[in-house]
Write a protein that holds these residues in place. Sequence first.
Motif, PDB file in Angstrom:
ATOM      1  N   TYR A  88     -47.368  15.698 199.895  1.00 48.96           N
ATOM      2  CA  TYR A  88     -46.779  15.635 199.042  1.00 48.96           C
ATOM      3  C   TYR A  88     -45.075  13.726 198.446  1.00 48.96           C
ATOM      4  N   CYS A  92     -45.359  13.186 194.216  1.00 43.56           N
ATOM      5  CA  CYS A  92     -44.170  12.818 193.927  1.00 43.56           C
ATOM      6  C   CYS A  92     -44.128  11.331 193.382  1.00 43.56           C
ATOM      7  N   ILE A  95     -46.563  11.281 189.801  1.00 40.88           N
ATOM      8  CA  ILE A  95     -45.798  12.009 188.612  1.00 40.88           C
ATOM      9  C   ILE A  95     -45.088  11.014 188.691  1.00 40.88           C
ATOM     10  N   GLY A  96     -44.130  10.744 189.305  1.00 42.87           N
ATOM     11  CA  GLY A  96     -42.519  10.191 189.632  1.00 42.87           C
ATOM     12  C   GLY A  96     -43.288   8.696 188.225  1.00 42.87           C
ATOM     13  N   TYR A 117     -35.966  16.075 183.552  1.00 42.82           N
ATOM     14  CA  TYR A 117     -36.325  16.217 184.575  1.00 42.82           C
ATOM     15  C   TYR A 117     -35.858  16.238 185.990  1.00 42.82           C
ATOM     16  N   VAL A 174     -42.552  18.947 195.180  1.00 39.48           N
ATOM     17  CA  VAL A 174     -43.076  18.143 193.715  1.00 39.48           C
ATOM     18  C   VAL A 174     -42.486  18.064 192.906  1.00 39.48           C
ATOM     19  N   TRP A 175     -42.034  19.867 192.826  1.00 40.99           N
ATOM     20  CA  TRP A 175     -41.328  20.071 191.830  1.00 40.99           C
ATOM     21  C   TRP A 175     -39.944  19.698 191.628  1.00 40.99           C
ATOM     22  N   SER A 177     -39.102  17.187 193.275  1.00 40.65           N
ATOM     23  CA  SER A 177     -38.647  15.832 193.796  1.00 40.65           C
ATOM     24  C   SER A 177     -39.240  14.798 192.784  1.00 40.65           C
ATOM     25  N   SER A 178     -40.124  15.320 192.600  1.00 43.17           N
ATOM     26  CA  SER A 178     -40.661  14.652 191.480  1.00 43.17           C
ATOM     27  C   SER A 178     -39.420  13.632 190.161  1.00 43.17           C
TER      28      SER A 178
END
Length: 300
Positions: A88, A92, A95-96, A117, A174-175, A177-178
């Motif tokens: 996680y 994250c 991707i972030g 986003y 992840v979806w 919090s990213s």
Amino acid sequence: MASVHSTAEPDFRTKLQDWLPKLVLSPSVAAMVVFVYGFIVYTIYLSFTDSKMLPSYDWVGFKNYATLFGLSAWSTALVNLAVFASLYIVICMAIGLLLAIFLDQKIRGESVLRPIYLYPMALSFIVTGTAWKWFLDPGIGLEHTMHLWGWESFKFGWIKDRNMAIYTLVIAAVWQSSGFVMAMFLAGLRGIDNEMLKAAQIDGASNWQLYRRIVIPLLRPAFMSAFVILAHLAIKSYDLVIALTGGGPGRATELPATFMYSYTFTRNQMGVGAASAVIMLMGVAAVMVPYIYSELKEKK
């Protein structure tokens, strides 16, 4: 007499201005002391007592902690937490950072993409878990849709698979919090001095060298903040697990938070549940205390 009265009035106003914020904030502070720190102390105390369905004040020392670490369910919860938290946090952040770098290129439509986003973070984990449960359910979700489109061989039943169910938690978390991590990194990128970057480019630095040697090291505070936030979210994850998998199949997605709830309110083992809550508190403190110390040290 007039001068004495005029002098006394400003003194009263000054004192009132000094005390008014304290009077306004005092109920909130008192409530926080009682309902946050007071209950933390009470939970720690219960973890050393023989509490079952109701609180008991018979002191048993570290018996509950010995029982806790002897339970296979607790060991499973810790292993699941290690897998979930590591994936996680890493995914994250990756991707972030990539999204932040992408938006930092002053692309068209940034004002539209940025809220898109960030939108998942506005949802509760209950909503996220429920939506992803429907999406991943083989009977009504992605797999079923692919079969309707003619791809009969398509299989995606992770949510029903003991070995893969934990990764569905990672996908949903992840979806959500990213985008928030992206916002933190984007703020850090926008705070970097452009003159420094231009000077490095004039010296012949490539984009890869620019980000690897200048930009990413300067984002250290953003990395630290993101790590602390994501780590404490991972440790206390409860609602996402309940909504998405319910801790199953079996105990495949059991985490310390769901273990604590089940042992306290379902199995009527309040002392053991309190002990698990204290261990979770120690985990959060292990993340927060060094971060707070480093922040205070830098300010000094």
